[in-house]
Write an enzyme that holds these catalytic residues in place. Sequence first.
Site, PDB file in Angstrom:
ATOM      1  N   SER A  95     -13.307  -2.832   2.522  1.00 34.06           N
ATOM      2  CA  SER A  95     -13.247  -2.554   1.099  1.00 34.06           C
ATOM      3  C   SER A  95     -14.353  -3.034   0.383  1.00 34.06           C
ATOM      4  CB  SER A  95     -11.931  -2.771   0.315  1.00 34.06           C
ATOM      5  OG  SER A  95     -10.883  -2.068   1.009  1.00 34.06           O
ATOM      6  N   ARG A 116      -8.606   2.203 -11.479  1.00 39.10           N
ATOM      7  CA  ARG A 116      -7.083   2.596 -11.863  1.00 39.10           C
ATOM      8  C   ARG A 116      -6.757   2.479 -13.172  1.00 39.10           C
ATOM      9  NH1 ARG A 116      -4.499  -2.251  -7.759  1.00 39.10           N
ATOM     10  NH2 ARG A 116      -5.892  -1.607  -5.627  1.00 39.10           N
ATOM     11  N   LEU A 158     -11.998 -28.693  -3.940  1.00 31.92           N
ATOM     12  CA  LEU A 158     -12.321 -27.228  -3.343  1.00 31.92           C
ATOM     13  C   LEU A 158     -13.339 -26.536  -4.115  1.00 31.92           C
ATOM     14  CD1 LEU A 158     -10.954 -25.102  -1.482  1.00 31.92           C
ATOM     15  CD2 LEU A 158      -9.437 -24.500  -3.451  1.00 31.92           C
ATOM     16  N   ASP A 172      -4.407  -8.195  -0.703  1.00 29.51           N
ATOM     17  CA  ASP A 172      -3.921  -6.920  -0.905  1.00 29.51           C
ATOM     18  C   ASP A 172      -2.523  -6.853  -0.689  1.00 29.51           C
ATOM     19  OD1 ASP A 172      -4.222  -4.207  -1.327  1.00 29.51           O
ATOM     20  OD2 ASP A 172      -4.878  -3.652   0.681  1.00 29.51           O
ATOM     21  N   HIS A 224       1.230  -7.851  -9.159  1.00 33.28           N
ATOM     22  CA  HIS A 224       0.226  -8.864  -9.449  1.00 33.28           C
ATOM     23  C   HIS A 224       0.370 -10.129 -10.030  1.00 33.28           C
ATOM     24  CE1 HIS A 224      -2.106  -5.432  -8.713  1.00 33.28           C
ATOM     25  NE2 HIS A 224      -1.972  -4.828  -9.844  1.00 33.28           N
TER      26      HIS A 224
HETATM   27  C1  IPE Z   1      -9.244  -4.307  -2.143  1.00 38.21           C
HETATM   28  O1  IPE Z   1      -7.878  -3.884  -2.133  1.00 38.21           O
HETATM   29  C2  IPE Z   1      -9.473  -5.321  -3.348  1.00 38.21           C
HETATM   30  C3  IPE Z   1      -8.727  -6.250  -3.704  1.00 38.21           C
HETATM   31  C4  IPE Z   1      -8.029  -6.896  -3.137  1.00 38.21           C
HETATM   32  C5  IPE Z   1      -9.310  -6.872  -4.995  1.00 38.21           C
HETATM   33  P1  IPE Z   1      -7.939  -2.184  -2.764  1.00 38.21           P
HETATM   34  O2  IPE Z   1      -6.358  -2.017  -2.703  1.00 38.21           O
HETATM   35  O3  IPE Z   1      -8.491  -1.955  -3.919  1.00 38.21           O
HETATM   36  O4  IPE Z   1      -8.691  -1.682  -1.384  1.00 38.21           O
HETATM   37  P2  IPE Z   1      -8.224  -0.284  -0.716  1.00 38.21           P
HETATM   38  O5  IPE Z   1      -8.553   0.617  -2.059  1.00 38.21           O
HETATM   39  O6  IPE Z   1      -7.093  -0.127  -0.162  1.00 38.21           O
HETATM   40  O7  IPE Z   1      -9.456  -0.117   0.239  1.00 38.21           O
HETATM   41  C1  IPE Z   2      -4.245  -6.355  -4.395  1.00 41.85           C
HETATM   42  O1  IPE Z   2      -2.963  -5.430  -4.276  1.00 41.85           O
HETATM   43  C2  IPE Z   2      -4.671  -6.562  -5.755  1.00 41.85           C
HETATM   44  C3  IPE Z   2      -5.958  -5.769  -6.425  1.00 41.85           C
HETATM   45  C4  IPE Z   2      -6.365  -4.669  -5.816  1.00 41.85           C
HETATM   46  C5  IPE Z   2      -6.374  -5.846  -7.703  1.00 41.85           C
HETATM   47  P1  IPE Z   2      -3.209  -3.990  -4.703  1.00 41.85           P
HETATM   48  O2  IPE Z   2      -2.789  -3.655  -6.049  1.00 41.85           O
HETATM   49  O3  IPE Z   2      -4.133  -3.114  -3.974  1.00 41.85           O
HETATM   50  O4  IPE Z   2      -1.789  -3.336  -4.063  1.00 41.85           O
HETATM   51  P2  IPE Z   2      -1.377  -2.264  -3.145  1.00 41.85           P
HETATM   52  O5  IPE Z   2      -2.363  -2.061  -1.781  1.00 41.85           O
HETATM   53  O6  IPE Z   2      -1.373  -1.173  -4.200  1.00 41.85           O
HETATM   54  O7  IPE Z   2      -0.185  -2.440  -2.360  1.00 41.85           O
HETATM   55 MG    MG Z   3      -4.564  -2.510  -2.251  1.00 43.98          MG
END
Ligand code: IPE
Ligand code: IPE
Ligand code: MG
Length: 233
Positions: free
Chosen positions: A189, A70, A130, A19, A36
């Site tokens: 999450s 999203r 792995l 995250d 990303h």
């Molecule tokens: C959790 O991250 C999902 C992934 C890392 C793929 P999110 O950014 O979607 O989670 P929330 O919305 O903060 O809980």
């Molecule tokens: C995690 O990073 C990747 C996915 C959930 C796909 P985020 O896109 O949630 O990044 P933040 O939480 O908005 O910083």
């Molecule tokens: Mg996030």
Amino acid sequence: MKKEPDLINLPKHIALIMDGNGRWAKKRGLPRNMGHKAGASALEKLLKEAAKIGIENITVYAFSTENRSRPKDEIDYLMGLMSDYIDDNIAKVKSNNYRIRIIGNRDMLDKMLNDKINNLEELTKDKTGLAFNIALFYGGRDEIVRAVRKTVNEGLSEITEASFAKHLDTAMIPDPDLIIRTSGEKRLSNFLIWQSAYSEIYFSDKYWPDFNIEYLKEAILDYQNRERRFGKV
Ligand code: IPE
Ligand code: IPE
Ligand code: MG
């Protein structure tokens, strides 16, 4: 001197909630998708290093069932990254020793990506390095509901924890010993909610693209200093 983790008693399975890509990009004045992209390179590097120190199983949360809400351009970008990752691994399959599996809801995936995934899983199924699992269109509740459906369809009269778990996407994968979430958020999450019953959970303040092997080692060291009691005294 900084303490190093004991490489003999490593967690067998580490699960990563990657995250903070968006915030990493925002801090640099970049579009979220660049976060990303940086996150994907960070993962690639980390996997190599983790395999080197002897981690056997890694599962990463790449895209959740909730992430479907999203913006379309972000979802398309993430699926593009995934598709490139799979192509790259198919191309490198002879030199690479990862066994790659995708967990999550296949019905939510587009057909082309699904076909590529099936191909990559087939090509890597006998690899001995792995075991790398990617959670894509994955939600723990969705996984449990799908497993319930399969169980009901089998019409078994006796259902046990073990027989039920065989219907989860993770049937062939041991439960995670250690779950790490980056970016300072302290929640699961919807990740591996059945399998995490006795996992140790570690939160790092680093944004995912900055998370490297040194931070992973810190997490492992922290894990090794915990006492896992599994309900016993
Ligand atoms: C959790 O991250 C999902 C992934 C890392 C793929 P999110 O950014 O979607 O989670 P929330 O919305 O903060 O809980
Ligand atoms: C995690 O990073 C990747 C996915 C959930 C796909 P985020 O896109 O949630 O990044 P933040 O939480 O908005 O910083
Ligand atoms: Mg996030």
